[in-house]
Design an enzyme around this catalytic site. Structure first.
Site, PDB file in Angstrom:
ATOM      1  N   ARG A  69       0.852  -1.189   0.000  1.00  0.00           N
ATOM      2  CA  ARG A  69       0.000   0.000   0.000  1.00  0.00           C
ATOM      3  C   ARG A  69       0.893   1.245   0.000  1.00  0.00           C
ATOM      4  O   ARG A  69       1.931   1.272   0.664  1.00  0.00           O
ATOM      5  CB  ARG A  69      -0.884   0.035   1.252  1.00  0.00           C
ATOM      6  CG  ARG A  69      -2.025  -0.956   1.214  1.00  0.00           C
ATOM      7  CD  ARG A  69      -2.965  -0.795   2.387  1.00  0.00           C
ATOM      8  NE  ARG A  69      -2.372  -1.186   3.643  1.00  0.00           N
ATOM      9  CZ  ARG A  69      -1.924  -0.358   4.564  1.00  0.00           C
ATOM     10  NH1 ARG A  69      -2.005   0.955   4.396  1.00  0.00           N
ATOM     11  NH2 ARG A  69      -1.385  -0.801   5.679  1.00  0.00           N
ATOM     12  N   TYR A 210      -1.444  -3.402  -6.767  1.00  0.00           N
ATOM     13  CA  TYR A 210      -1.170  -4.260  -5.614  1.00  0.00           C
ATOM     14  C   TYR A 210      -2.188  -4.098  -4.485  1.00  0.00           C
ATOM     15  O   TYR A 210      -2.513  -2.975  -4.084  1.00  0.00           O
ATOM     16  CB  TYR A 210       0.231  -3.967  -5.057  1.00  0.00           C
ATOM     17  CG  TYR A 210       0.812  -5.145  -4.279  1.00  0.00           C
ATOM     18  CD1 TYR A 210       1.533  -6.131  -4.935  1.00  0.00           C
ATOM     19  CD2 TYR A 210       0.610  -5.281  -2.918  1.00  0.00           C
ATOM     20  CE1 TYR A 210       2.053  -7.218  -4.247  1.00  0.00           C
ATOM     21  CE2 TYR A 210       1.120  -6.369  -2.216  1.00  0.00           C
ATOM     22  CZ  TYR A 210       1.849  -7.332  -2.897  1.00  0.00           C
ATOM     23  OH  TYR A 210       2.364  -8.412  -2.215  1.00  0.00           O
ATOM     24  N   LYS A 219      -9.432  -2.095   1.940  1.00  0.00           N
ATOM     25  CA  LYS A 219      -9.133  -0.938   2.792  1.00  0.00           C
ATOM     26  C   LYS A 219      -9.903   0.307   2.323  1.00  0.00           C
ATOM     27  O   LYS A 219     -10.370   1.103   3.141  1.00  0.00           O
ATOM     28  CB  LYS A 219      -7.635  -0.654   2.778  1.00  0.00           C
ATOM     29  CG  LYS A 219      -6.767  -1.844   3.168  1.00  0.00           C
ATOM     30  CD  LYS A 219      -7.008  -2.280   4.583  1.00  0.00           C
ATOM     31  CE  LYS A 219      -6.028  -3.376   4.981  1.00  0.00           C
ATOM     32  NZ  LYS A 219      -6.288  -3.864   6.342  1.00  0.00           N
ATOM     33  N   HIS A 239     -10.828  -2.013  11.803  1.00  0.00           N
ATOM     34  CA  HIS A 239      -9.737  -2.882  11.360  1.00  0.00           C
ATOM     35  C   HIS A 239      -9.568  -3.983  12.420  1.00  0.00           C
ATOM     36  O   HIS A 239      -8.643  -3.941  13.213  1.00  0.00           O
ATOM     37  CB  HIS A 239      -8.477  -2.006  11.260  1.00  0.00           C
ATOM     38  CG  HIS A 239      -7.329  -2.634  10.559  1.00  0.00           C
ATOM     39  ND1 HIS A 239      -6.043  -2.169  10.688  1.00  0.00           N
ATOM     40  CD2 HIS A 239      -7.239  -3.685   9.709  1.00  0.00           C
ATOM     41  CE1 HIS A 239      -5.230  -2.892   9.952  1.00  0.00           C
ATOM     42  NE2 HIS A 239      -5.923  -3.817   9.356  1.00  0.00           N
ATOM     43  N   SER A 261      -0.261  -3.754  12.248  1.00  0.00           N
ATOM     44  CA  SER A 261       0.333  -4.845  11.475  1.00  0.00           C
ATOM     45  C   SER A 261       1.541  -5.420  12.216  1.00  0.00           C
ATOM     46  O   SER A 261       2.143  -4.756  13.075  1.00  0.00           O
ATOM     47  CB  SER A 261       0.710  -4.380  10.078  1.00  0.00           C
ATOM     48  OG  SER A 261       1.520  -3.264  10.166  1.00  0.00           O
ATOM     49  N   CYS A 263       1.487  -7.814  14.422  1.00  0.00           N
ATOM     50  CA  CYS A 263       1.190  -8.168  15.813  1.00  0.00           C
ATOM     51  C   CYS A 263       0.448  -9.501  15.912  1.00  0.00           C
ATOM     52  O   CYS A 263      -0.140  -9.815  16.950  1.00  0.00           O
ATOM     53  CB  CYS A 263       0.359  -7.083  16.480  1.00  0.00           C
ATOM     54  SG  CYS A 263       1.278  -5.578  16.763  1.00  0.00           S
ATOM     55  N   ASP A 286      -9.455  -9.424   9.450  1.00  0.00           N
ATOM     56  CA  ASP A 286      -8.963  -8.081   9.134  1.00  0.00           C
ATOM     57  C   ASP A 286      -9.974  -6.951   9.378  1.00  0.00           C
ATOM     58  O   ASP A 286      -9.588  -5.903   9.850  1.00  0.00           O
ATOM     59  CB  ASP A 286      -8.496  -8.039   7.675  1.00  0.00           C
ATOM     60  CG  ASP A 286      -7.580  -6.854   7.386  1.00  0.00           C
ATOM     61  OD1 ASP A 286      -6.759  -6.503   8.255  1.00  0.00           O
ATOM     62  OD2 ASP A 286      -7.704  -6.259   6.301  1.00  0.00           O
ATOM     63  N   ARG A 378       2.096 -12.200  -0.294  1.00  0.00           N
ATOM     64  CA  ARG A 378       0.748 -12.473   0.205  1.00  0.00           C
ATOM     65  C   ARG A 378       0.172 -13.785  -0.301  1.00  0.00           C
ATOM     66  O   ARG A 378       0.553 -14.273  -1.358  1.00  0.00           O
ATOM     67  CB  ARG A 378      -0.198 -11.342  -0.286  1.00  0.00           C
ATOM     68  CG  ARG A 378       0.159  -9.969   0.213  1.00  0.00           C
ATOM     69  CD  ARG A 378      -0.316  -9.774   1.630  1.00  0.00           C
ATOM     70  NE  ARG A 378       0.033  -8.463   2.151  1.00  0.00           N
ATOM     71  CZ  ARG A 378      -0.677  -7.857   3.115  1.00  0.00           C
ATOM     72  NH1 ARG A 378      -1.741  -8.423   3.633  1.00  0.00           N
ATOM     73  NH2 ARG A 378      -0.298  -6.691   3.584  1.00  0.00           N
TER      74      ARG A 378
HETATM   75  C1  OXD Z   1      -2.926  -4.221   6.233  1.00  0.00           C
HETATM   76  C2  OXD Z   1      -3.435  -5.417   5.552  1.00  0.00           C
HETATM   77  O1  OXD Z   1      -2.045  -3.546   5.689  1.00  0.00           O
HETATM   78  O2  OXD Z   1      -4.344  -6.058   6.090  1.00  0.00           O
HETATM   79  O3  OXD Z   1      -3.400  -3.927   7.328  1.00  0.00           O
HETATM   80  O4  OXD Z   1      -2.947  -5.732   4.455  1.00  0.00           O
HETATM   81 MN    MN Z   2      -5.187  -5.107   7.767  1.00  0.00          MN
END
Ligand code: OXD
Ligand code: MN
Length: 597
Positions: A69, A210, A219, A239, A261, A263, A286, A378
């Site tokens: 991102r 991407y 998102k 989130h 992220s 965690c 997510d 991913r």
């Molecule tokens: C993030 C994802 O960046 O879930 O939080 O990809």
């Molecule tokens: Mn996420």
């Protein structure tokens, strides 16, 4: 103009602007999905993996400049800058639209424009919202097919008049005069724009193919646009993972959890509890949309239909359910390829294979200094692949939430778990959430705490101060008896560089305490920062950890907390004058309680 006419006008206007060679309407069938994947293999845009080892699996390699991102190219474009707030990049729609229209002009030349109608959440549920993505990326199309509920039933809803979010996406790589295509088209960074127009229910994304930049249901819609809608309509778009827990006496409870992220959010969403007789099932890893019912309970759905998980670090040791999930019918991006036609990434197996093709397509051996798979590589799998997906996943009414977990990765200061004194105090805990920056993120800031309020910093579609106010309003709307209890978790406390807590399946011991608190089964110790467990209420059976270390997990160190207060003060500067007064009151209260200790 009704929704159906608006859809057809918009498609035609976009086609006139972007000038695709043809338009394909996606109907959401598996046949279309398989045919498109075949076409991508033929065009050398996808690699078919060994179908005996990984049936239905394919590998994609992105451009090395298009791997994550792009937050610095992500914009909230509202009429007034104040509405985007101090933490979002803002450009006026009056400035941004002409700029992007110029880029979109002819941007799909030589390509197909796919029209993808999709629902976030079970189709037709009161919780759900619909969108249509127009994209010139077949990669995005097959990924949207997995990550959302696509297809004709969504056209039906539009025909019945339901409003939809208009999502336009172009990779920004037109093919002029039979120009040869590349395997991953994208545009230079300064031409990338991930733009949100919340006032118009609209997303324009240009230049990146991407993940969150391009799969616009995730998102962009389910967090940024949805959080704006949620504020206006009185619900929450967060989130958060959603987890179902069943205790040995068959009592079922549901919790949500927000963690920045790195965690272990996906690991927690797929946990195998170590406590005998306990069962965990996944509803989401997510995103959660939460709404009050008439009875005053907060219920949640996962608006997504798949997992878009980070591959490195995923293994049978850390997340066996994820490993089973990705065994078949999964799309991989930027992982390494083995000589047998299988996938590999760092820490997937204790020893790396002796030879691989890395994510850039080059030969790789264990002596290479660079990782074989990109750190943000991913897997994309349907949620039904997960052996522990809960059946309620399809429930249009969602599930009632007993507890909300916040957390982060902190080597010190924050105890393993504490509970907020009230919903407002819980909102305070959300507003100060932070995590140690790990080497995988930004090496120059390694070791510092990065604050990520509610794990939503890059995803709030409006002013962060208004967002916290909205959480407070949700607290006031609810009956305190029925509102979820709020907890703050830190699995990552360290001593001499070593984790004090074993984590993974053992985290079920903490989840049990959370549920015992929700059921008023156990008392707690009052500390300056919140309620702490009484040691006798934590199940420590067969846990390999000394008494001394166990106590350290719950220690409140006054000098570290006094530094923490300074760090919170510093962090609160990002809110500017939009910080709600209640948060300042909570901080003052914390300081006073620590002084009195
Ligand atoms: C993030 C994802 O960046 O879930 O939080 O990809
Ligand atoms: Mn996420």
């Amino acid at each position: 103009m009704n929704a159906k006419q608006r859809l057809s006008n918009w498609i035609h206007k976009t086609a006139e602007l972007c000038q695709p060679e043809k338009i394909i309407y996606w109907h959401g069938t598996d046949q279309e999905y398989h045919e498109l994947l075949e076409e991508m293999v033929k065009d050398k845009k996808a690699i078919r993996l060994n179908q005996e080892l990984r049936p239905g699996c394919f590998l994609f390699r992105s451009d090395p400049d298009d791997v994550a991102r792009v937050e610095n190219r992500t914009f909230i474009s509202t009429t007034l800058q104040r509405d985007a707030g101090p933490t979002n990049n803002w450009i006026s729609p009056k400035v941004l639209k002409p700029k992007m229209l110029k880029l979109y002009k002819g941007s799909m030349k030589g390509r197909t424009m796919y029209v993808i109608p999709y629902s976030m959440g079970p189709i037709g549920s009161k919780f759900s919202k619909i969108g249509v993505e127009l994209t010139d990326s077949p990669y995005v199309t097959v990924h949207m097919h997995i990550m959302t509920r696509t297809g004709d039933k969504v056209y039906d809803l539009i025909n019945q008049g339901q409003d939809f979010v208009k999502c336009l996406h172009s990779v920004g790589y037109p093919l002029e005069n039979n120009q040869h295509d590349v395997s991953w088209p994208s545009a230079p960074i300064e031409q990338k724009y991930i733009a949100h127009f919340p006032e118009e229910n609209m997303i324009w994304s240009y230049g990146s193919g991407y993940g969150g930049n391009a799969l616009l249901g995730k998102k962009c819609f389910a967090l940024r646009i949805a959080s704006y809608q949620a504020r206006n309509e009185g619900w929450l778009a967060e989130h958060m993972l959603i987890l179902k827990l069943t205790s040995p006496d068959n009592k079922v409870r549901y919790v949500t959890g927000a963690f920045p992220s790195a965690c272990g959010k996906t690991n927690l969403a797929m946990i195998n509890p170590s406590l005998p007789g306990w069962k965990a099932e996944t509803l989401g890893d997510d995103i959660a949309w939460l709404r009050f019912t008439k009875e005053g309970y907060l219920r949640a759905i996962n608006p997504e239909n798949g997992f878009f998980g980070v591959a490195p670090g995923t293994s049978y040791a850390t997340n066996p359910n994820a490993m089973k999930t990705i065994q078949h019918d999964t799309l991989f991006t930027n992982v390494a390829l083995t000589d047998e036609g299988d996938v590999w990434w760092n820490d997937m197996t204790p020893e790396p294979p002796s030879h691989l093709i890395d994510w850039l397509g080059n030969d790789w051996t264990p002596s290479c200094s660079e990782p074989a798979a990109h750190p943000n590589s991913r897997f994309t799998s349907p949620i039904t692949n997960n052996p522990i997906t809960a059946e309620e996943f399809e429930d249009p009414d969602g599930v009632p939430i007993s507890a909300i977990l916040f957390g982060g990765r902190r080597p010190n200061t924050i105890p393993l778990i504490h509970q907020s004194f009230s919903f407002q105090h819980g909102v305070f805990l959300g507003s100060i959430m932070g995590s140690e920056i790990t080497k995988a993120v930004i090496s120059s800031e390694y070791g510092r705490v990065r604050r990520d309020p509610f794990a939503m910093l890059p995803f709030i579609g409006y002013n962060i101060g208004d967002y916290v106010k909205h959480w407070l309003a949700i607290g006031r709307m609810g009956d305190p008896e029925k509102l979820p209890k709020i907890f703050y978790i830190n699995w990552f406390k360290k001593e001499n560089g070593k984790y004090l807590w074993p984590g993974f399946g053992e985290n079920s011991r903490i989840l049990k305490w959370v549920l015992d608190r929700c059921d008023n089964l156990v008392d707690a110790t009052v500390s300056p920062i919140g309620y702490l467990p009484k040691m006798e209420d934590l199940d420590r059976n067969s846990l390999n950890i000394t008494e001394e270390n166990f106590n350290k997990l719950f220690l409140i160190d006054k000098s570290l907390w006094s530094q923490e207060i300074d760090l919170i003060e510093e962090h609160y500067k990002i809110y500017g004058d939009s910080l709600p007064k209640e948060m300042r009151d909570e901080l003052d209260g914390l300081e006073k309680r620590l002084l009195l200790q």
